[in-house]
Write an enzyme that holds these catalytic residues in place. Structure first.
Site, mmCIF file in Angstrom:
data_model
loop_
_atom_site.group_PDB
_atom_site.id
_atom_site.type_symbol
_atom_site.label_atom_id
_atom_site.label_comp_id
_atom_site.label_asym_id
_atom_site.label_seq_id
_atom_site.Cartn_x
_atom_site.Cartn_y
_atom_site.Cartn_z
ATOM 1 C CE1 TYR A 63 43.531 -51.629 22.139
ATOM 2 C CE2 TYR A 63 41.222 -51.121 22.470
ATOM 3 C CZ TYR A 63 42.453 -51.472 22.988
ATOM 4 O OH TYR A 63 42.595 -51.654 24.342
ATOM 5 N N PRO A 209 39.280 -60.354 31.469
ATOM 6 C CG PRO A 209 36.978 -59.946 31.694
ATOM 7 C CD PRO A 209 38.198 -59.475 30.962
ATOM 8 N NE ARG A 212 46.515 -60.995 27.807
ATOM 9 C CZ ARG A 212 47.653 -60.362 27.692
ATOM 10 N NH1 ARG A 212 48.379 -60.535 26.627
ATOM 11 N NH2 ARG A 212 48.066 -59.545 28.637
#
Length: 323
Positions: A63, A209, A212
């Site tokens: 990330y 969950p 997105r």
């Protein structure tokens, strides 16, 4: 400081305790567009998470790459012991593409790098982010076991893996968690992967969950996403697929309105209702969405409501692949 409202439970069967709802930190630094000036807001969100009892933070070396771990490290400085820190290795970005490396050398070097960036001595939960087809999973997790033995890692996990790979990894180094995408509109793991986890006593960590962000109802057209947001390039967010998926979300919004909760809270509550071995890591960089997500834990769904939701958004009606 307000009292924590998020339960802490045993994640998996190896001994790790974690808040049942965590915080996915990816979007603070990568893929969903994050300007450097948003770092202050992201850190404030992590601090607010702690106040609410959301202590399970999920990041990865990819990330950024690397910048998200640095940000998380800044946010937890001076109060590291209050958090469960999960990070990952195995994906390399560069040269305009993505490659996978599950070699023992890469796993060890990645772990050392993550420890430095996070400013910690031990990673609570260390995942192989994706399986490297050129390296036997048993070899990758033999190195994970070595890191555990040395105290650099407490518990290990695997992300987006097949049942066979989960079994092989678990033999080499007992897995605490399998991370997978699970939501009302991503349910393909239910056939084989989730039963495998349950058979082996491995915890389930559900990422995305909220589909997105799609299941929050806040995205009504592709233009609602920044131009460089990677979701614009994914099948479910394009053209006719977007329009058809929007119709499915409309049904979720209607049920949520009737129940007096937000669509996102309803979608999150559905995931939490799937079992006590299920932990979620919805991502956000904003305090208001964090607080809304925590509110989902107070939403109780009856068996009839669960059936209604699943009928309103049947998995086979979702148009487009996840990636």
């Amino acid at each position: 400081m307000s009292s924590p409202s998020v339960p802490v439970r045993k994640l998996g069967s190896q001994g790790l305790q974690a808040s049942v709802q965590g915080l996915g930190c990816m979007g603070m630094s990568a893929f969903y567009t994050a300007a450097p000036q948003q770092e202050e807001e992201s850190i404030a969100t992590i601090h607010r998470a702690l106040e609410l009892g959301v202590t399970h933070l999920d990041t990865s070396d990819v990330y950024g790459p690397f910048t998200n771990e640095v940000l998380v490290g800044k946010a937890i400085k001076g109060q590291r012991e209050k958090f469960t820190i999960a990070t990952k290795c195995g994906i390399i970005l560069g040269g305009g593409g993505m490659s996978l490396d599950g070699s023992r050398k890469h796993v060890r070097e990645s772990c050392e790098g993550s420890l430095k960036r996070l400013g910690i001595d031990t990673i609570d939960l260390y995942y192989l982010h994706r399986v490297d087809p050129s390296t036997p999973v048993s070899e990758t997790f033999a190195e994970m076991a070595a890191l555990v033995a040395e105290g650099k890692v407490k518990y290990v996990g695997i992300s987006e893996a097949s049942p066979a790979d989960i079994r092989e990894a678990h033999k080499a180094c007992p897995l605490t968690a399998v991370q997978l995408e699970w939501s009302l509109w991503s349910r393909d793991s239910e056939a084989e992967i989730i039963p495998t986890c349950r058979e082996l006593g491995i915890g389930i960590v559900a990422y995305s969950p909220l589909g997105r962000g799609f299941l929050t109802g806040a995205i009504t057209k592709p233009e609602d996403l920044p131009e460089d947001d990677y979701r614009r390039m994914t099948p479910r967010f394009q053209g006719d697929a977007f329009k058809k998926n929007l119709e499915l979300v409309a049904a979720v919004k209607a049920i949520a309105q009737r129940k007096g909760v937000s669509p996102g809270q309803l979608a999150l509550a559905w995931v939490h209702a799937q079992g006590e071995d299920v932990f979620t890591i919805p991502g956000t960089k904003r305090v208001k969405y964090l607080e809304e997500n925590v509110g989902a834990l107070a939403v109780q769904l009856t068996a009839d409501e669960l059936k209604e939701l699943e009928s309103a958004l049947p998995a086979h009606k979702v148009v487009g692949g996840r990636y």
